[in-house]
Design a protein around this motif. Structure first.
Motif, mmCIF file in Angstrom:
data_model
loop_
_atom_site.group_PDB
_atom_site.id
_atom_site.type_symbol
_atom_site.label_atom_id
_atom_site.label_comp_id
_atom_site.label_asym_id
_atom_site.label_seq_id
_atom_site.Cartn_x
_atom_site.Cartn_y
_atom_site.Cartn_z
ATOM 1 N N GLY A 1 51.100 46.659 39.820
ATOM 2 C CA GLY A 1 51.898 47.248 38.761
ATOM 3 C C GLY A 1 51.095 47.869 37.640
ATOM 4 O O GLY A 1 51.672 48.439 36.710
ATOM 5 N N GLU A 2 49.755 47.761 37.674
ATOM 6 C CA GLU A 2 48.919 48.378 36.643
ATOM 7 C C GLU A 2 48.136 49.543 37.245
ATOM 8 O O GLU A 2 48.030 49.682 38.463
ATOM 9 C CB GLU A 2 47.938 47.354 36.052
ATOM 10 N N ARG A 3 47.586 50.379 36.361
ATOM 11 C CA ARG A 3 46.693 51.426 36.846
ATOM 12 C C ARG A 3 45.313 50.823 37.034
ATOM 13 O O ARG A 3 44.677 50.372 36.073
ATOM 14 C CB ARG A 3 46.634 52.594 35.855
ATOM 15 N N ASN A 4 44.834 50.792 38.271
ATOM 16 C CA ASN A 4 43.547 50.196 38.607
ATOM 17 C C ASN A 4 42.536 51.316 38.826
ATOM 18 O O ASN A 4 42.650 52.082 39.787
ATOM 19 C CB ASN A 4 43.678 49.342 39.865
ATOM 20 N N VAL A 5 41.561 51.408 37.936
ATOM 21 C CA VAL A 5 40.598 52.508 37.944
ATOM 22 C C VAL A 5 39.234 51.979 38.374
ATOM 23 O O VAL A 5 38.665 51.104 37.720
ATOM 24 C CB VAL A 5 40.504 53.173 36.554
ATOM 25 N N LEU A 6 38.727 52.511 39.477
ATOM 26 C CA LEU A 6 37.407 52.157 39.985
ATOM 27 C C LEU A 6 36.477 53.344 39.734
ATOM 28 O O LEU A 6 36.767 54.465 40.163
ATOM 29 C CB LEU A 6 37.494 51.849 41.484
ATOM 30 N N ILE A 7 35.383 53.106 39.025
ATOM 31 C CA ILE A 7 34.474 54.182 38.612
ATOM 32 C C ILE A 7 33.082 53.898 39.163
ATOM 33 O O ILE A 7 32.549 52.791 39.002
ATOM 34 C CB ILE A 7 34.416 54.286 37.075
#
Length: 908
Positions: A262-268
């Motif tokens: 339910g969250e925005r999961n950002v992998l950088i």
């Protein structure tokens, strides 16, 4: 249907690009005719382009022909397109005709050419920026885009006439120019002559009248761009008044950071630097610093963010470096991994983990992907002709062969790729090859190797790109490079090498080989995550929930955009693929290239010894970030940007705002009664803040930095116009007015401190400590300008943030790094006492600033004392002392203490 076009006729560009829309929907014959040929029988003058319909009717307006092709494809007309086409005909074309005439016929250059069309270009740029869409009419390419691109291409194909500050226009133009229909149209019309192809056509046109000075649009110029409705102002003021109460709750900290439903999961990720050298400024801005800005921004947005990097440690380059220094490959990796980690720590790079590729997890994951590819028939075996140096008694890795490029004749092409034309090369294709180690001529020998069958995977990667590229934030150069690989057709790619230092190949008959570093280096992202958490697959086998951003220089694009996606698509194990591939161009040094051996340029270990704080380096590198084209580091420009943008603009405003609170109101924020002008300023700041968000969401890092400086300029102008230092001496109403101006100004300073955090984390922390910014406001960047320092809030002691760079100081540095100085390589021996950097996460600078700065000073002081006790190399000690002094300076600024004068021996 029959389309008549002519070489060297501007109108032929958009119609040829638009003609692709009609392919497969109607039979179309394209005929190239001379510019003097009369195609339309009832016209007295020659006219091209012309579309002859099957009915016998003719269309001879460029926009009408393009419109017809789009209608054939099922496109529906709309009012916005009509408005743009009217603007193109009445405003853009007259200005463009004048600019092209001046350039091609009269031989003028520079502003004389750009002047007539600058307003039009600015109008397009503002339209793209405001709507925050990649194209003029929305998320997808439209008739408007093709018509305007075709009109602009003759001029803007020369980057000199595409102003750097118009970044939205630049991105739009480059995106369209890299599309195959547009490329083919340009090749057909220009015939590799550039703008000179239009000379015969333009020479027959009447000389244009000087352009009138009237605006080309009803919009005001950039400084006034500010036509705000009463409703917009009211909404901005309402948000301002809610203050801190409108901030969302802080996300709970996780360790390890894992995707959350339910969250925005950002992998950088940032491209893994080779372990065998010291990164220079170009390496730092191209990968780790750019990614760091976006990671810090993501955290401020409360997105669930994981940022990782590490050193790429396998391959011949490591073996060779170890031979040069008399160490084993593992020892060289340990040594240089520490050097890299120290450099990135000094630059305040906020990795969640900085790992390395020489780990058991790397072997396990690489071999698993290989076995899956092998089982599915995507691995070939073949005998390879390789270059072997008999003098060195070894097969030569591609990067250790140099020779003449077989395509462009560049004399220093490497055995894997030509840096000049960018084409991939097999080493045996080089003309006049030489071994880089001993300069002897290698011989060709046979060896059996494994290949990744890219042709068999080509359809899969094309389908994936077809779904992922639209609506994504891939940079134009990344799109172009990836498409050019596919356009030329993929070829089997060798994935093994005759080396010892690498990931072993788990296949009978290949026990003496290792995987080619560019097959398994990108798998390093996965193994580094696996060393961080045993739940790594929640990031890397979770494409539905994870948004993957990958940062690199443009030379790494083929491996991230083609080779790695093919590998994991073929493995068929639901791997996460890149959502947004962010590639920079190259950063040069002054008038040339960085060269460690020649002592040219600033390398990461040297920046610490210049006396210039890390945040100033970060600011300048991000200010000149090579986003649309190559840029160059310049010492004099760095001085100018520091002294004008930081010292006189940003630092001056924040210091004045805080000092007015301290001097006139006893250190407490005064009551604020906003007038209509104040409310309008609140709305303007909100507008610029939202623009900042729009830019960073699109990873336009350099442009978003301009928004910070724009708000600061607004603040300086506001103080200058309202003169609170005079108002405070007047009547009660005057003093109240001084209080409002001061309160609003110090709240703008508070907002700037948060916006600065991705760019200058230490300066941001210092401002927040001086203003005693409430903790929630330090960790969340809202989309509206809020009153975070309400009346009665007590601030700390305010001190200047920046110091002036002097001409003689900069001239000394310019000469020092201009070549000829002794190579200042780190003579660091891997530190034994502290925890290995592979296991350390470089922390994100968080507010609660003073305590954090005090802890950092204590830690750095211990390092210095330990080195002195060990009687370490004096250069090493000096470097660590410089870091300590820099931290102490920031702590002093945060606490409002005057800076101490450095102690030293007095001159006699």
């Amino acid at each position: 249907m029959k389309l008549f076009v002519s070489e060297g006729t501007p109108g032929s560009l958009p119609v040829l690009a638009a003609a692709e829309r009609a392919r497969g929907r109607a039979e179309l014959l394209v005929s190239t005719v001379g510019p003097e040929e009369c195609v339309v029988p009832f016209l007295t003058q020659p006219k091209v382009p012309v579309l002859q319909l099957d009915s016998g009717n003719y269309l001879f307006s460029t926009s009408a022909i393009c419109r017809y092709f789009f209608l054939l494809s099922g496109w529906e007309q709309d009012d916005l397109t009509n408005q743009w086409l009217e603007w193109e005909a009445t405003e853009l074309q007259p200005a463009l005709s004048a600019a092209l005439y001046y350039l091609v016929v009269q031989g003028k250059k520079g502003e004389e050419v750009l002047g007539p069309v600058r307003r039009a270009l600015t109008h397009i740029d503002h339209s793209l920026s405001r709507q925050n869409c990649p194209f003029l009419a929305g998320e997808t390419e439209s008739l408007t885009d093709i018509v305007l691109w075709g009109a602009l291409y003759p001029l803007l194909q020369d980057p000199a006439y595409l102003p750097e500050e118009l970044s939205a226009l630049r991105s739009w133009f480059q995106t369209l120019s890299t599309q195959e229909p547009c490329q083919q149209a340009a090749e057909t019309v220009l015939k590799q002559q550039g703008v000179l192809a239009f000379r015969p056509y333009l020479q027959k046109q009447p000389q244009p009248s000087p352009p009138e000075g009237k605006p080309i649009t009803n919009e005001p110029e950039e400084e006034e761009l500010a036509t705000l409705s009463e409703e917009e102002i009211a909404m901005a003021v309402a948000a301002w008044e809610k203050g801190l109460d409108s901030l969302p709750p802080l996300r709970p900290q996780q360790n390890p950071v894992l995707p959350v439903d339910g969250e925005r999961n950002v992998l950088i990720t940032s491209a893994l630097p080779y372990v065998n050298n010291v990164p220079h400024l170009g390496n730092i801005i191209g990968c780790v610093l750019s990614a760091d800005v976006f990671a810090r921004y993501s955290r401020l947005r409360q997105w669930n963010t994981l940022y990782l990097c590490g050193t790429d440690e396998y391959g011949t380059a490591t073996e060779t470096k170890a031979m040069e220094e008399g160490l084993s490959p593992q020892e060289i990796c340990d040594k240089y991994h520490t050097i890299h980690a120290d450099i990135y720590r000094w630059f305040n790079i906020s990795f969640d983990i900085f790992g390395r590729t020489t780990t058991p997890q790397q072997t396990k994951i690489t071999q698993d992907i290989f076995q899956r590819l092998l089982a599915r028939g995507f691995v070939l075996q073949d005998t390879v002709e390789q270059l072997r140096c008999e003098r060195c008694a070894r097969f030569l890795a591609d990067r250790f062969v140099e020779g003449v490029c077989p395509f462009c004749r560049y004399e220093e092409a490497r055995g894997d790729q030509c840096d000049k034309c960018g084409k991939l090369i097999n080493a045996i294709e080089l003309k006049k090859p030489q071994c880089k180690l001993c300069r002897s001529c290698p011989v060709v020998k046979s060896s059996r190797h494994l290949f990744l069958d890219l042709p068999k995977l080509e359809k899969r990667v094309e389908e994936w790109l077809g779904k992922s590229l639209p609506g994504s934030d891939w940079t134009p150069n990344a799109r172009f490079i990836t498409r050019s690989w596919l356009r030329d057709g993929l070829k089997p790619r060798c994935i093994t090498r005759d080396l010892k230092w690498g990931t072993p190949v788990p296949l009978e008959g290949f026990e003496d080989k290792v995987f080619y570093v560019w097959f398994d280096a990108t798998i390093g992202y996965l193994s580094i995550t696996a060393n961080y958490t045993d739940q790594w697959e929640r990031w890397w086998k979770n494409p539905e929930q994870v948004d993957l951003y990958q940062f690199m220089a443009k030379d790494n694009v083929p491996f991230h955009g083609i080779v790695f996606p093919c590998s994991v698509l073929g493995a068929e194990d639901n791997y996460t693929l890149v959502s947004h591939l962010i590639a920079t161009e190259y950063l040069n040094y002054e008038d040339g290239k960085f060269s460690k051996s020649r002592g040219v340029g600033v390398f990461g270990d040297m920046a610490q010894d210049t006396g210039i704080p890390a945040d100033i380096w970060r600011f300048y590198l991000l200010y000149i970030r090579p986003e649309g084209q190559d840029s160059a580091f310049s010492w004099m420009d760095m001085l100018l940007k520091n002294n004008s943008e930081l010292l006189n603009n940003l630092g001056n405003f924040i210091n004045r705002a805080g000092m007015f609170v301290s001097k006139f109101f006893g250190g407490c924020v005064p009551e604020m009664v906003l007038t209509s002008d104040d409310q309008r300023l609140v709305a303007h700041v909100t507008l610029e803040l939202r623009h900042y968000h729009q830019l960073l969401e699109k990873v336009r890092i350099r442009d978003a930095l301009r928004s910070i400086l724009t708000i600061s300029r607004h603040g300086n102008q506001y103080i200058q116009v309202n003169e609170p230092w005079k108002q405070i001496k007047g009547s009660e109403a005057d003093r109240q007015r001084a209080g409002t101006v001061t309160g609003l100004a110090v709240n703008i300073a508070a907002l700037l401190s948060i916006m600065l955090q991705p760019y200058m984390p230490m300066v941001s922390a210092t401002i927040q400590a001086q203003l005693q910014l409430p903790p929630p406001a330090c960790s969340i960047l809202p989309t509206d300008f809020l009153c975070t320092l309400s009346a009665g809030h007590r601030i700390g002691i305010v001190s200047p943030l920046f110091q002036k760079l002097e001409n003689d100081q900069i001239e000394n540095l310019r000469q020092r790094f201009g070549g000829g100085q002794l190579e200042e390589s780190f003579k660091l021996k891997a530190k034994a006492a502290p925890k290995p950097a592979a296991e350390e996460a470089v922390p994100t600078a968080r507010p609660q600033q003073i305590q954090a700065l005090m802890d950092a000073v204590t830690k750095q002081g211990n390092i210095v004392r330990e080195l002195k006790a060990q009687k370490a190399d004096k250069n090493q000690i000096a470097a660590e002392v410089a870091k300590l002094l820099d931290l102490k300076k920031h702590l002093a600024l945060a606490e409002g203490k005057p800076l101490e004068t450095p102690k030293g021996k007095k001159k006699k």
